[in-house]
Motif scaffolding. Structure first.
Motif, short mmCIF file in Angstrom:
data_model
loop_
_atom_site.label_atom_id
_atom_site.label_comp_id
_atom_site.label_asym_id
_atom_site.label_seq_id
_atom_site.Cartn_x
_atom_site.Cartn_y
_atom_site.Cartn_z
N LEU A 285 0.82 -1.22 0.00
CA LEU A 285 0.00 0.00 0.00
C LEU A 285 0.85 1.26 0.00
O LEU A 285 0.33 2.36 -0.22
CB LEU A 285 -0.97 -0.02 1.18
N GLU A 286 2.14 1.10 0.27
CA GLU A 286 3.03 2.26 0.10
C GLU A 286 3.25 2.54 -1.38
O GLU A 286 3.57 3.65 -1.77
CB GLU A 286 4.39 1.99 0.77
N ARG A 287 3.11 1.51 -2.20
CA ARG A 287 3.32 1.67 -3.64
C ARG A 287 2.02 1.97 -4.40
O ARG A 287 2.06 2.42 -5.53
CB ARG A 287 3.94 0.39 -4.22
N PHE A 288 0.90 1.66 -3.76
CA PHE A 288 -0.40 1.88 -4.42
C PHE A 288 -1.34 2.65 -3.50
O PHE A 288 -1.43 2.34 -2.32
CB PHE A 288 -1.07 0.54 -4.78
N GLN A 289 -2.03 3.60 -4.10
CA GLN A 289 -3.04 4.32 -3.34
C GLN A 289 -4.38 3.65 -3.64
O GLN A 289 -4.71 3.45 -4.81
CB GLN A 289 -3.06 5.78 -3.80
N VAL A 290 -5.10 3.27 -2.58
CA VAL A 290 -6.41 2.66 -2.81
C VAL A 290 -7.38 3.78 -3.14
O VAL A 290 -7.74 4.58 -2.28
CB VAL A 290 -6.88 1.85 -1.57
N GLU A 291 -7.78 3.86 -4.39
CA GLU A 291 -8.65 4.96 -4.80
C GLU A 291 -10.09 4.69 -4.39
O GLU A 291 -10.76 5.54 -3.84
CB GLU A 291 -8.57 5.16 -6.31
N SER A 292 -10.54 3.46 -4.65
CA SER A 292 -11.90 3.10 -4.21
C SER A 292 -12.02 1.58 -4.13
O SER A 292 -11.21 0.85 -4.73
CB SER A 292 -12.96 3.66 -5.16
N ILE A 293 -12.99 1.14 -3.38
CA ILE A 293 -13.25 -0.30 -3.25
C ILE A 293 -14.74 -0.52 -3.52
O ILE A 293 -15.59 0.17 -2.96
CB ILE A 293 -12.91 -0.81 -1.83
N LEU A 294 -15.02 -1.45 -4.42
CA LEU A 294 -16.41 -1.75 -4.76
C LEU A 294 -16.71 -3.22 -4.50
O LEU A 294 -16.05 -4.07 -5.09
CB LEU A 294 -16.69 -1.45 -6.23
N PRO A 295 -17.67 -3.59 -3.66
CA PRO A 295 -18.40 -2.71 -2.75
C PRO A 295 -17.51 -2.29 -1.58
O PRO A 295 -16.44 -2.86 -1.39
CB PRO A 295 -19.54 -3.62 -2.27
N ILE B 282 -15.30 -8.45 -5.49
CA ILE B 282 -14.80 -7.21 -4.89
C ILE B 282 -13.72 -6.64 -5.81
O ILE B 282 -12.82 -7.37 -6.24
CB ILE B 282 -14.19 -7.47 -3.50
N THR B 283 -13.84 -5.36 -6.13
CA THR B 283 -12.81 -4.74 -6.97
C THR B 283 -12.14 -3.60 -6.21
O THR B 283 -12.81 -2.70 -5.71
CB THR B 283 -13.42 -4.20 -8.28
N PHE B 284 -10.82 -3.68 -6.14
CA PHE B 284 -10.01 -2.60 -5.58
C PHE B 284 -9.48 -1.79 -6.77
O PHE B 284 -8.89 -2.36 -7.68
CB PHE B 284 -8.81 -3.15 -4.79
N TYR B 285 -9.69 -0.49 -6.74
CA TYR B 285 -9.09 0.37 -7.75
C TYR B 285 -7.86 1.03 -7.14
O TYR B 285 -7.97 1.78 -6.16
CB TYR B 285 -10.09 1.41 -8.26
#
Lengths: 150, 166
Positions: free
Chosen positions: B101-111, B135-138
Motif C-alpha cells: 500500500l506504500e506503492r499503491f493508493q487505494v482509490e476506491s473499493i467496490l463494494p 470485490i474490486t479494488f481500484y
C-alpha cells in the motif's frame, strides 16, 4: 513524477514523433489532421499535468518546455550537424522540369504537390515550366520557374 | 545520375543551397527505423504489454477464491484488482501488506468494506456476504518499477507482482 522530467519526456517524444513522420507531416494539414492535432494536444496535456493543477506546476511546465526549446535552438545555432539532423535540409525535388522520383518518394511528396505549389505561387500550368522545386526545411515547397516561360 | 538503386538522384543546380544528401539519406533510414518502433509500440500496447490486455491480465485461483490483477500497468493510472469468492459465507478478509500500500493508493473499493484495520504490518479489509462475492479494488500506482507482494484472502495466499511503467 517530477514535472521537469515529465515535460522533458513529453517534449522529446513529440519532437521525435514529428521528426520520424517527416517534413511534410505538418506542412499541409487537412481538416482531419487538424482534429488529430487537437486530440494529440489534449492527450499530451493530460500527460504533462497529471493530477497537479497548481499554478506553480503550470509555471514549471511552461518554463521547462520553453527552456528545452531554447536550449535546442542554441545547440542548432552552434552545430550545423545537429541542425541538419534535427530539422533536415532543403532538397531539390524537380530539376529543370524533371521530377526527381526517388527524392520525392523518400520525402512523401508527389507531382501533384509540386504542381499545386507551382499554381499557387507562380500561376504555372505544367511541370515543364518549373525550373526547380525545393522541399524546404519546414516542409513547404518553393518553386523557381523557367525564365523563358514566365 | 543515381549512384545505386537505393540512393537518390544526384543533381547539380545553380541554387545556393546545401542539401547534405548523405545526412538526409541517413535521416530517412532513421525515420524508417522510427516508424518501425512506433508500430512496435502500438502492437505492444495492443496486446497489453503496458496493461489492459492479454499479456498483462493474470488470474490466480485457490480455495474457491479467484484473484485477477494486471502484471503490467502504468504509473498514476487506475488499476483494477478483482477478487471473486465462490461459496464463501460470512466474513471475507482481504489483507494487503503495508509495503504494497506504500506503492499503491487505494482509490476506491467496490463494494465498500464493512471495516478495515491494521494488523501486524498489514491492512485488512473485511466484507460480509454469501455465495458469490465480487470485490474490486481500484489502485493508483504511486511509484514506477517492479513490485512483488502477497495478498491474503481468508486463509489463501496469492503471490502477485506488477511492473509499473513510468
Amino acid at each position: 513524477m517530477n514535472p521537469v522530467i515529465r515535460g522533458l519526456a513529453v517534449y522529446l517524444f513529440v519532437y521525435l514523433i514529428f521528426r520520424i513522420l517527416g517534413k511534410r507531416s505538418l506542412a499541409e494539414i487537412t481538416t482531419f489532421d487538424f482534429v488529430l492535432l487537437l486530440i494529440i494536444s489534449e492527450t499530451t496535456t493530460d500527460a504533462l499535468i497529471g493530477e497537479d493543477y497548481s499554478l506553480l506546476a503550470c509555471f514549471v511546465m511552461v518554463s521547462t518546455l520553453v527552456g528545452i526549446d531554447y536550449l535546442l535552438a542554441l545547440v542548432k545555432g552552434k552545430s550545423k550537424w545537429f541542425q541538419v539532423a534535427s530539422e533536415g535540409a532543403p532538397l531539390v525535388i524537380v530539376d529543370n522540369g524533371k521530377p526527381l522520383v526517388k527524392r520525392m518518394e523518400k520525402t512523401k511528396v508527389d507531382e501533384e504537390d509540386v504542381l499545386e505549389a507551382a499554381r499557387l505561387i507562380h500561376g504555372l500550368e505544367r511541370m515543364d515550366q518549373v525550373k526547380y522545386a525545393v522541399l524546404e526545411r519546414d516542409g513547404s515547397i518553393s518553386i523557381i520557374p523557367m525564365e523563358h516561360k514566365k | 545520375m543515381a549512384k545505386s538503386k537505393k540512393s537518390v538522384e544526384r543533381v547539380s543546380t545553380d541554387l545556393q543551397i546545401d542539401e547534405h544528401i548523405a545526412m538526409q539519406e541517413n535521416g530517412w533510414k532513421v525515420q524508417a527505423a522510427g516508424l518501425f518502433f512506433i508500430f512496435l509500440l502500438i502492437l505492444a500496447a495492443a496486446i497489453g504489454l503496458f496493461g489492459d490486455g492479454i499479456v498483462s491480465s493474470e488470474k490466480q485461483t485457490g480455495d474457491d477464491i479467484e484473484i485477477e490483477h494486471e502484471r503490467f500497468y502504468r504509473f498514476e493510472a487506475r488499476m483494477p484488482l478483482t477478487i471473486k469468492a465462490h461459496g464463501q459465507e460470512g466474513l471475507l478478509r482481504v489483507s494487503f501488506p503495508n509495503e504494497y500500500l506504500e506503492r499503491f493508493q487505494v482509490e476506491s473499493i467496490l463494494p465498500e468494506p464493512n471495516s478495515n484495520r491494521f494488523e501486524s504490518g498489514k491492512v485488512q479489509y473485511q466484507f460480509s456476504g454469501k455465495d458469490r462475492m465480487n470485490i474490486t479494488f481500484y489502485l493508483i500506482p504511486r511509484k514506477p518499477g517492479n513490485i512483488q507482494s502477497t495478498i491474503e484472502v481468508n486463509e489463501s495466499r496469492f503471490e502477485i507482482s506488477h511492473f509499473i511503467f513510468p
